[in-house]
Design an enzyme around this catalytic site. Structure first.
Site, PDB file in Angstrom:
ATOM      1  N   CYS A 132       0.801  -1.185   0.213  1.00  0.00           N
ATOM      2  CA  CYS A 132       0.030  -0.078   0.120  1.00  0.00           C
ATOM      3  C   CYS A 132       1.049   1.190  -0.087  1.00  0.00           C
ATOM      4  O   CYS A 132       1.481   1.562  -0.899  1.00  0.00           O
ATOM      5  CB  CYS A 132      -1.043  -0.036   1.177  1.00  0.00           C
ATOM      6  SG  CYS A 132      -2.241   1.161   1.036  1.00  0.00           S
ATOM      7  N   HIS A 147      -3.665  -5.148   0.265  1.00  0.00           N
ATOM      8  CA  HIS A 147      -2.991  -5.472   1.524  1.00  0.00           C
ATOM      9  C   HIS A 147      -3.443  -6.850   1.891  1.00  0.00           C
ATOM     10  O   HIS A 147      -4.283  -7.587   2.611  1.00  0.00           O
ATOM     11  CB  HIS A 147      -4.128  -4.824   2.662  1.00  0.00           C
ATOM     12  CG  HIS A 147      -4.046  -3.422   2.627  1.00  0.00           C
ATOM     13  ND1 HIS A 147      -3.123  -2.560   3.657  1.00  0.00           N
ATOM     14  CD2 HIS A 147      -4.495  -2.275   2.092  1.00  0.00           C
ATOM     15  CE1 HIS A 147      -3.045  -1.596   3.472  1.00  0.00           C
ATOM     16  NE2 HIS A 147      -3.800  -1.193   2.565  1.00  0.00           N
ATOM     17  N   GLU A 170      -1.631  -8.561   4.210  1.00  0.00           N
ATOM     18  CA  GLU A 170      -1.693  -8.777   5.509  1.00  0.00           C
ATOM     19  C   GLU A 170      -2.879  -8.847   6.263  1.00  0.00           C
ATOM     20  O   GLU A 170      -2.967  -9.484   7.288  1.00  0.00           O
ATOM     21  CB  GLU A 170      -0.854  -7.652   6.159  1.00  0.00           C
ATOM     22  CG  GLU A 170      -1.626  -6.280   6.448  1.00  0.00           C
ATOM     23  CD  GLU A 170      -1.760  -5.625   5.328  1.00  0.00           C
ATOM     24  OE1 GLU A 170      -1.477  -5.996   4.309  1.00  0.00           O
ATOM     25  OE2 GLU A 170      -2.242  -4.433   5.646  1.00  0.00           O
TER      26      GLU A 170
END
Ligand code: MN
Length: 223
Positions: free
Chosen positions: A88, A191, A193
């Site tokens: 990001c 993203h 994660e």
């Protein structure tokens, strides 16, 4: 620091270390030297001054101290050719540091039918990305189209010289970049994660980053 970044690195067999917020250059040089790879995470908008533009009214909050710390970390990491993964804000930072520019506010500067700023939960995919065949990302993912989440206010406008775009949303927005001159320099606009627990493709990104760090540490080739 949200726990997903740390958990995903642990899930890949790495040991995550969160760095202290500092702009002390000798300290940052030592930290880069001590780490086998650097993950540049999501966060606030990057100061447009770093790509030679003034701040528009739609640019978000700027954290000068973090901008300064990360530009130094990036420079030292490049010098040591440490594996670098950007997420990001990380892709935006890499592009700016390598000479590119950003949209300061995607919704007004580049309106799209796609959702680039989704509402929670963030582990739900909201748009597809098309991945360049034969790229590092393509080899990691093993698919030409994947579904990703999207939570970004800014995005790459002009791609940095010598950088390769290797994934795009269907509206044409760049969603991943790589740089062939570095050992491992890969960044994505989405993203992983937030998705790595239930989505093995997201975990693969972290696995490849940790593998690259391990192989470089051992002096072995990575591809
Ligand atoms: Mn997106």
């Amino acid at each position: 620091m949200l726990p997903g970044y740390m958990k995903a690195i642990e899930g890949a067999g790495g040991i995550p270390i969160m760095l202290p917020l500092t702009n002390d250059e000798p300290v940052l040089e030592q930290l880069v030297h001590a780490c086998d790879g650097l993950l540049f995470t999501g966060g606030h908008d990057i100061n447009p001054r770093l790509y030679g533009q003034s701040r528009s009214g739609k640019c978000g909050t700027i954290i000068e101290e973090r901008d300064e710390m990360e530009t130094k970390l990036f420079t030292f990491s490049c010098r040591e050719n440490k594996p670098m993964l950007g997420i990001c804000r990380g892709i935006q930072l890499f592009n700016v540091m390598l000479g590119g520019t950003l949209y300061q506010d995607v919704p007004t500067e580049r309106p799209s039918p796609l959702t680039h700023v989704q509402k929670p939960p963030y582990d739900i995919p909201v748009h597809e990305v098309h991945i360049e065949e034969g790229s590092l990302l393509g080899k990691i993912v093993g698919e030409s189209i994947i579904s990703v989440n999207s939570y970004h206010h800014q995005a790459i406008k002009e791609l940095a010289p010598h950088c390769h775009a290797t994934a795009w949303a269907s509206d044409g927005l760049i969603e991943a970049i790589e740089h062939p001159d570095y050992h491992y320099l890969l960044a994505v606009q989405w993203h992983p994660e937030f998705m790595h627990i239930n989505d093995h493709i997201s975990q693969k990104l972290f696995n490849s980053f940790i593998e690259a760090a391990y192989m470089q540490k051992q002096g072995l080739p990575f591809d």
